[in-house]
Design a protein around this motif. Structure first.
Motif, mmCIF file in Angstrom:
data_model
loop_
_atom_site.group_PDB
_atom_site.id
_atom_site.type_symbol
_atom_site.label_atom_id
_atom_site.label_comp_id
_atom_site.label_asym_id
_atom_site.label_seq_id
_atom_site.Cartn_x
_atom_site.Cartn_y
_atom_site.Cartn_z
ATOM 1 N N GLU A 259 0.997 -1.121 0.097
ATOM 2 C CA GLU A 259 -0.019 0.041 0.007
ATOM 3 C C GLU A 259 1.239 1.082 0.062
ATOM 4 O O GLU A 259 0.613 2.276 -0.534
ATOM 5 C CB GLU A 259 -0.924 0.121 1.142
ATOM 6 N N VAL B 185 -6.287 3.444 -4.315
ATOM 7 C CA VAL B 185 -5.339 2.325 -3.664
ATOM 8 C C VAL B 185 -5.991 1.082 -3.785
ATOM 9 O O VAL B 185 -5.393 0.091 -4.098
ATOM 10 C CB VAL B 185 -4.866 2.914 -2.292
ATOM 11 N N GLN C 47 -4.529 -2.408 -5.899
ATOM 12 C CA GLN C 47 -4.613 -3.333 -5.202
ATOM 13 C C GLN C 47 -5.315 -4.758 -5.633
ATOM 14 O O GLN C 47 -4.993 -5.826 -5.867
ATOM 15 C CB GLN C 47 -4.830 -3.386 -3.634
#
Lengths: 189, 267
Positions: free
Chosen positions: A126, A147, A151
């Motif tokens: 992250e 984010v 991912q």
């Protein structure tokens, strides 16, 4: 001057003013308006595209500097899997799945920056994702979901890989130019 | 957009670039300092000479005890170079602080130094590392010590027709170094950037970007530290910048905070 740039796998040739920025070549000459102009000062990242495989800000690059190079824009990420259907890039799927956009203005730049990151680092943490996005600004305060979207893309490797758009292709097969009278992009064999 | 027309030329060798520059115009490398300044008409060259594809300006290598970085090396190439990480970690660390990934993919060390933005990162790094800047012009090649290179706000010792071809940096075993930066949140330029190199014998060199209108080695602070005293005030005798992001008083305060952090990092 005349420039010839391989954009999303097709050779595009046009006469441009020497001062033309790459982003305006893409948006105005080629009508590829997925690449946005935000700040025009290389701060916001809305104009991010890939030049010879690496993320660059197309508002701070002359079209002349990209002459002879390969450019990939947001329009070039999806894959034409059949003659009539497109397969979204995992990042595009990820932004859809994780609500990674609100107004969408920053999204093309976010995705192009993330695509460069995932190419160099397929399993980013992250922190690495957030660090990679330091040059892309979202004003809908949507970073958390951006984010998450990246991912998501990093963990969904079953999706087909995008075409290697950076590969040079035979320019004679797809030669485009802008028509001098109408300004429209036409294919010239 | 760039609001005025100009001519674009592309050079394929250093010799061709120098001969084009002798005819007037400005060298364009990555363009990440020059193009933004042309949009604001802070720079208005009528000709740009693109030096971004000159193979002689690329490459990073060792020459004896010196690390030699081609002037056309991008910040990303320097930050990612295994050789730089091993021999001169200050430059790899510093280059990774510049702008953002897309800016680092295009901007070059030579272009940044020639532009001499007082808030850029390279000035403090080359000053602290005692680098030499090698330039080529119509009158041949010359080497300029970093300490003589920056002459004022956006001003350098470069002549109009000269091109930065190399940055040469002495590499010494046992030295420690760091670059501590407080970045302006949007532009990523340094509100304060403090570079320190500490030699094996404990002698330090201290340089700042972003503080004064000319990047500088703080010789007062160095003198105090190298004689075993407290560093004392930062930026004495310098023309400290003040703008809507940071007042003069705040900048000097930040500079002393970042100096402390840097000293702790090399302790």
């Amino acid at each position: 001057m005349q420039v010839e740039i391989n954009v999303n796998g097709k050779a595009r040739k046009a006469e441009v003013e020497d001062r033309t920025l790459l982003v305006y070549f893409l948006r105005d000459t080629l009508q590829l308006t997925g690449t946005h102009v935000g700040c025009d000062t290389s701060s916001c990242g809305a104009c991010t595209v890939h030049l010879d495989g690496g993320a660059v800000k197309s508002c701070t690059l002359l079209a002349a500097q990209a002459d002879g190079c390969s450019v990939t824009t947001i329009e070039g990420l999806a894959i034409q899997d059949t003659p009539t259907t497109m397969q979204l890039h995992p990042l595009q799927e990820g932004f859809k799945e994780c609500h990674g956009l609100q107004c969408g203005y920053c999204t093309p730049g976010m995705i192009m920056t993330a695509a460069d990151l995932l190419k160099r680092n397929p399993t980013p943490s992250e922190e690495e994702i957030r660090f990679a996005l330091e040059g892309n600004i979202c004003r809908c305060t949507g970073y958390h979901n951006i984010v998450k979207s990246i991912q998501w893309a990093a963990t969904h490797t079953t999706k087909p890989e995008p075409n290697q758009q950076e590969e040079p292709i035979d320019a004679d097969k797809h030669l485009f130019t802008n028509d001098v009278t109408t300004g429209e992009v036409v294919e010239t064999h | 957009m760039i609001t005025y027309p100009f001519d674009y030329k592309r050079a394929s060798s250093i010799a061709e670039a120098v001969s084009m520059l002798a005819g007037g115009g400005k060298a364009l490398s990555g363009g990440h300092s020059l193009i933004p300044s042309m949009k604001l008409r802070l720079n208005m060259p009528d000709t740009l000479v693109d030096v971004g594809r000159i193979p002689e300006l690329k490459g990073i290598s060792m020459d004896g005890d010196e690390l030699v970085i081609g002037g056309g090396s991008t910040h990303a190439e320097i930050a990612d170079s295994q050789l730089v990480k091993e021999k001169l970690s200050l430059f790899a660390e510093g280059a990774a602080h510049i702008g953002d990934p897309a800016v680092r993919n295009r901007g070059t060390i030579g272009g940044s130094l020639a532009h001499a933005d007082p808030s850029a990162d390279w000035p403090a790094l080359v000053l602290a590392a005692n680098a030499t800047i090698v330039v080529t012009g119509s009158n041949g090649e010359r080497s300029i010590p970093a300490t003589d290179f920056f002459t004022g706000l956006f001003s350098t010792a470069l002549h109009e027709d000269e091109l930065i071809t190399q940055v040469r940096v002495p590499v010494s075993a046992g030295s420690k170094s760091t670059y501590q930066k407080f970045a302006q949140p949007a532009s990523r330029y340094a509100l304060v950037g403090c570079a320190i190199v500490k030699q094996a014998d404990g002698q330090v060199s201290v340089a700042f970007s972003g503080v004064s209108d000319t990047p500088f080695r703080d010789t007062d602070v160095e003198g105090n530290l190298n004689s075993g005293q407290e560093p004392g005030p930062v930026g004495r005798g310098q023309s400290i910048m003040s703008d809507n992001f940071a007042s003069e008083k705040y900048r000097v305060h930040l500079a002393s905070v970042y100096l402390q952090r840097a000293l702790e990092a090399v302790a």
